[in-house]
Design a protein around this motif. Structure first.
Motif, PDB file in Angstrom:
ATOM      1  N   GLN A   5     -15.489   7.262  -6.961  1.00 47.58           N
ATOM      2  CA  GLN A   5     -14.101   6.826  -6.792  1.00 47.58           C
ATOM      3  C   GLN A   5     -13.332   7.772  -5.816  1.00 47.58           C
ATOM      4  N   TRP A   6     -12.634   7.186  -4.831  1.00 42.25           N
ATOM      5  CA  TRP A   6     -11.939   8.091  -4.023  1.00 42.25           C
ATOM      6  C   TRP A   6     -10.262   7.633  -4.241  1.00 42.25           C
ATOM      7  N   VAL A   7      -9.540   8.659  -4.093  1.00 43.22           N
ATOM      8  CA  VAL A   7      -7.945   8.329  -3.768  1.00 43.22           C
ATOM      9  C   VAL A   7      -7.467   9.073  -2.551  1.00 43.22           C
ATOM     10  N   THR A   8      -6.647   8.280  -1.913  1.00 47.11           N
ATOM     11  CA  THR A   8      -6.295   8.729  -0.603  1.00 47.11           C
ATOM     12  C   THR A   8      -4.657   8.561  -0.531  1.00 47.11           C
ATOM     13  N   ALA A   9      -3.895   9.750  -0.191  1.00 43.09           N
ATOM     14  CA  ALA A   9      -2.665   9.695  -0.353  1.00 43.09           C
ATOM     15  C   ALA A   9      -2.337   9.421   1.215  1.00 43.09           C
ATOM     16  N   VAL A  10      -1.273   8.520   1.440  1.00 39.52           N
ATOM     17  CA  VAL A  10      -0.914   8.339   2.792  1.00 39.52           C
ATOM     18  C   VAL A  10       0.632   8.075   2.795  1.00 39.52           C
ATOM     19  N   ARG A  11       1.385   8.720   3.887  1.00 35.58           N
ATOM     20  CA  ARG A  11       2.618   9.028   3.795  1.00 35.58           C
ATOM     21  C   ARG A  11       3.111   7.481   4.692  1.00 35.58           C
ATOM     22  N   LEU A  12       4.244   6.856   4.033  1.00 31.53           N
ATOM     23  CA  LEU A  12       4.825   5.632   4.703  1.00 31.53           C
ATOM     24  C   LEU A  12       6.183   6.124   5.329  1.00 31.53           C
ATOM     25  N   THR A  13       6.335   5.703   6.402  1.00 34.42           N
ATOM     26  CA  THR A  13       7.782   5.835   7.103  1.00 34.42           C
ATOM     27  C   THR A  13       8.199   4.572   7.837  1.00 34.42           C
ATOM     28  N   ASN A  14       9.775   4.228   7.178  1.00 28.91           N
ATOM     29  CA  ASN A  14      10.333   3.101   7.866  1.00 28.91           C
ATOM     30  C   ASN A  14      10.616   3.285   9.104  1.00 28.91           C
ATOM     31  N   GLY A  15      10.080   2.238  10.063  1.00 29.78           N
ATOM     32  CA  GLY A  15      10.559   2.201  11.375  1.00 29.78           C
ATOM     33  C   GLY A  15      11.738   1.348  11.816  1.00 29.78           C
ATOM     34  N   SER A  16      12.271   0.672  10.916  1.00 32.82           N
ATOM     35  CA  SER A  16      13.331  -0.231  10.955  1.00 32.82           C
ATOM     36  C   SER A  16      14.527   0.190  10.590  1.00 32.82           C
ATOM     37  N   SER A  17      15.894  -0.682  10.906  1.00 28.76           N
ATOM     38  CA  SER A  17      17.064  -0.151  10.256  1.00 28.76           C
ATOM     39  C   SER A  17      17.471  -0.646   8.990  1.00 28.76           C
ATOM     40  N   GLY A  18      16.666  -1.409   8.311  1.00 31.12           N
ATOM     41  CA  GLY A  18      16.907  -2.079   6.919  1.00 31.12           C
ATOM     42  C   GLY A  18      15.922  -1.522   6.026  1.00 31.12           C
ATOM     43  N   TRP A  19      16.378  -1.838   4.492  1.00 26.68           N
ATOM     44  CA  TRP A  19      15.537  -1.508   3.597  1.00 26.68           C
ATOM     45  C   TRP A  19      14.133  -2.209   3.553  1.00 26.68           C
ATOM     46  N   ILE A  20      13.103  -1.784   3.201  1.00 25.65           N
ATOM     47  CA  ILE A  20      11.868  -2.594   2.891  1.00 25.65           C
ATOM     48  C   ILE A  20      11.460  -2.521   1.531  1.00 25.65           C
ATOM     49  N   THR A  21      11.330  -3.436   0.626  1.00 24.91           N
ATOM     50  CA  THR A  21      10.463  -3.401  -0.670  1.00 24.91           C
ATOM     51  C   THR A  21       9.126  -3.414  -0.321  1.00 24.91           C
ATOM     52  N   LEU A  22       8.452  -2.386  -0.941  1.00 31.37           N
ATOM     53  CA  LEU A  22       6.880  -2.278  -0.958  1.00 31.37           C
ATOM     54  C   LEU A  22       6.306  -3.176  -1.845  1.00 31.37           C
ATOM     55  N   ASP A  23       5.392  -3.848  -1.308  1.00 23.43           N
ATOM     56  CA  ASP A  23       4.576  -4.792  -2.094  1.00 23.43           C
ATOM     57  C   ASP A  23       3.149  -4.408  -1.941  1.00 23.43           C
ATOM     58  N   HIS A  64       7.727   5.450  -4.387  1.00 22.13           N
ATOM     59  CA  HIS A  64       8.945   4.927  -4.596  1.00 22.13           C
ATOM     60  C   HIS A  64       8.800   3.277  -4.250  1.00 22.13           C
ATOM     61  N   GLU A  65       9.506   2.374  -4.704  1.00 32.21           N
ATOM     62  CA  GLU A  65       9.262   0.987  -4.695  1.00 32.21           C
ATOM     63  C   GLU A  65       9.893   0.360  -3.449  1.00 32.21           C
ATOM     64  N   ALA A  66      10.672   1.284  -2.780  1.00 28.37           N
ATOM     65  CA  ALA A  66      11.331   0.711  -1.308  1.00 28.37           C
ATOM     66  C   ALA A  66      11.686   1.966  -0.514  1.00 28.37           C
ATOM     67  N   LEU A  67      11.620   1.459   0.948  1.00 28.97           N
ATOM     68  CA  LEU A  67      11.910   2.445   1.842  1.00 28.97           C
ATOM     69  C   LEU A  67      13.260   2.055   2.398  1.00 28.97           C
ATOM     70  N   GLY A  68      14.305   3.216   2.682  1.00 32.36           N
ATOM     71  CA  GLY A  68      15.475   3.072   3.235  1.00 32.36           C
ATOM     72  C   GLY A  68      15.533   2.989   4.667  1.00 32.36           C
ATOM     73  N   PRO A  69      16.353   3.016   5.266  1.00 32.97           N
ATOM     74  CA  PRO A  69      16.720   2.680   6.637  1.00 32.97           C
ATOM     75  C   PRO A  69      16.136   3.999   7.392  1.00 32.97           C
ATOM     76  N   ARG A  70      15.460   3.843   8.778  1.00 30.76           N
ATOM     77  CA  ARG A  70      15.009   4.798   9.413  1.00 30.76           C
ATOM     78  C   ARG A  70      16.207   5.847   9.472  1.00 30.76           C
ATOM     79  N   GLY A  71      15.686   7.006   9.407  1.00 35.11           N
ATOM     80  CA  GLY A  71      16.713   8.318   9.750  1.00 35.11           C
ATOM     81  C   GLY A  71      17.487   8.806   8.290  1.00 35.11           C
ATOM     82  N   THR A  72      17.225   7.942   7.310  1.00 35.87           N
ATOM     83  CA  THR A  72      17.757   8.395   5.968  1.00 35.87           C
ATOM     84  C   THR A  72      16.782   9.057   5.110  1.00 35.87           C
ATOM     85  N   PRO A  73      17.376   9.742   4.147  1.00 36.86           N
ATOM     86  CA  PRO A  73      16.272  10.802   3.296  1.00 36.86           C
ATOM     87  C   PRO A  73      15.499   9.795   2.552  1.00 36.86           C
ATOM     88  N   GLU A  74      15.663   8.309   2.536  1.00 34.96           N
ATOM     89  CA  GLU A  74      14.871   7.438   1.697  1.00 34.96           C
ATOM     90  C   GLU A  74      14.016   6.600   2.430  1.00 34.96           C
TER      91      GLU A  74
END
Length: 306
Positions: A214-232, A247-257
């Motif tokens: 089995q393999w595990v791969t870590a992938v960085r996700l970055t929000n490209g929009s101006s709104g919150w995104i719930t990760l599913d 984290h369970e959600a991504l904050g708007p683009r340009g924020t620490p979240e």
């Protein structure tokens, strides 16, 4: 007359031959190892594995540390009080503790010899040599087979995900060793456009490890929009065993979240082979004849899509 000449040549050859440098053998048995240093002298520590060296902030400006090819190179520019360094195996996360102290070199004192750290649990390590007539390959294969046969209390996907998260977020001293895990080469330019095609998220592969099949791969996700995104994980496309978000959600683009990490576990193959083929959007209008346009002389000519 030839014999004296041959004897002289033999003596010259012996005198010019390089002298093997002594190496101090230290056995790692979970007790900190003392490695004294001399100011201005570099001392090499052989570990025979890729390691990362953790240096306290208070001595980082007085101690130069380099790590390459299974060896750590230590050089003190000033006296250093007794300090503990952490050597972490880059593949398994196992730690080796070194207690160093740097003192000025005395006049006429010989340089300190290199140090080799060996596993104190093996018979060969007790003497710093490999027993004659022993082939490492069958022994290693038996050990790996026994490790696979051993029943794990925690499922492999859970163990791998926890190990990857600790390597990315936790301090070196808190990373739990994981026997049998190995670092996997990963293409940084891997196209992950098909991973979450319905979300305005940019995905970048960071690192990958393998344990058993089995393999595990870590992938960085970055929000490209101006709104919150719930990760599913249900919006993900591909053949995966598990998917875990830091984290369970991504904050708007340009924020620490706006950035998090996704851990994906696959079986029998890595991430690149588990993705679906990239789907390119098809625009039918681009392949239809364009409306006629008038030329300078009043005639009409049809425009065709290139």
């Amino acid at each position: 007359m030839k014999h004296p000449v041959l004897a002289l040549l033999g003596l010259l050859a012996v005198a010019s031959a390089p002298v093997a440098q002594a190496v101090e053998i230290l056995r790692w048995e979970r007790m900190p190892l003392a490695v004294p240093l001399k100011v201005g002298q570099e001392r090499i520590v052989f570990i025979d594995r890729n390691v990362r060296v953790g240096v306290p902030a208070g001595v980082s400006e007085r101690l130069r540390v380099q790590s390459a090819g299974g060896a750590a190179y230590l050089r003190a520019s000033e006296p250093i009080e007794p300090t503990r360094l952490q050597l972490q195996d880059a593949d398994t996360g196992a730690l080796i503790l070194l207690d160093i102290a740097a003192e000025p070199a005395k006049e006429g004192e010989s340089a300190l010899e290199p140090v080799r750290i060996v596993d104190g649990n093996s018979t060969a390590a007790r003497y710093g040599v490999q027993p004659a007539g022993v082939d490492e390959a069958p022994v290693r294969a038996q050990d790996q087979a026994g490790a696979r046969a051993t029943r794990r209390e925690t499922p492999v996907p859970v163990v791998l995900t926890r190990f990857a998260a600790q390597n990315l977020y936790a301090p070196l001293r808190t990373v739990e060793p994981l026997p049998g895990v190995m670092r996997v080469n990963l293409r940084r330019d891997l196209d992950l456009a098909s991973l979450m095609p319905t979300l305005p998220v940019r995905a970048t592969a960071l690192a990958s490890w393998r344990l058993e099949d089995q393999w595990v791969t870590a992938v960085r996700l970055t929000n490209g929009s101006s709104g919150w995104i719930t990760l599913d994980p249900r919006v993900m496309q591909g053949d995966f065993l598990t998917a875990t978000f830091q984290h369970e959600a991504l904050g708007p683009r340009g924020t620490p979240e706006d950035t998090t990490v996704l851990y994906m576990v696959t079986r029998g193959r890595g991430l690149a082979q588990s993705l679906l083929p990239a789907i390119h959007r098809f625009d039918p209008a681009a392949h239809l004849p364009q409306p006629e346009a008038e030329t300078k002389d009043g005639k009409k000519e049809a425009r065709h899509a290139q």
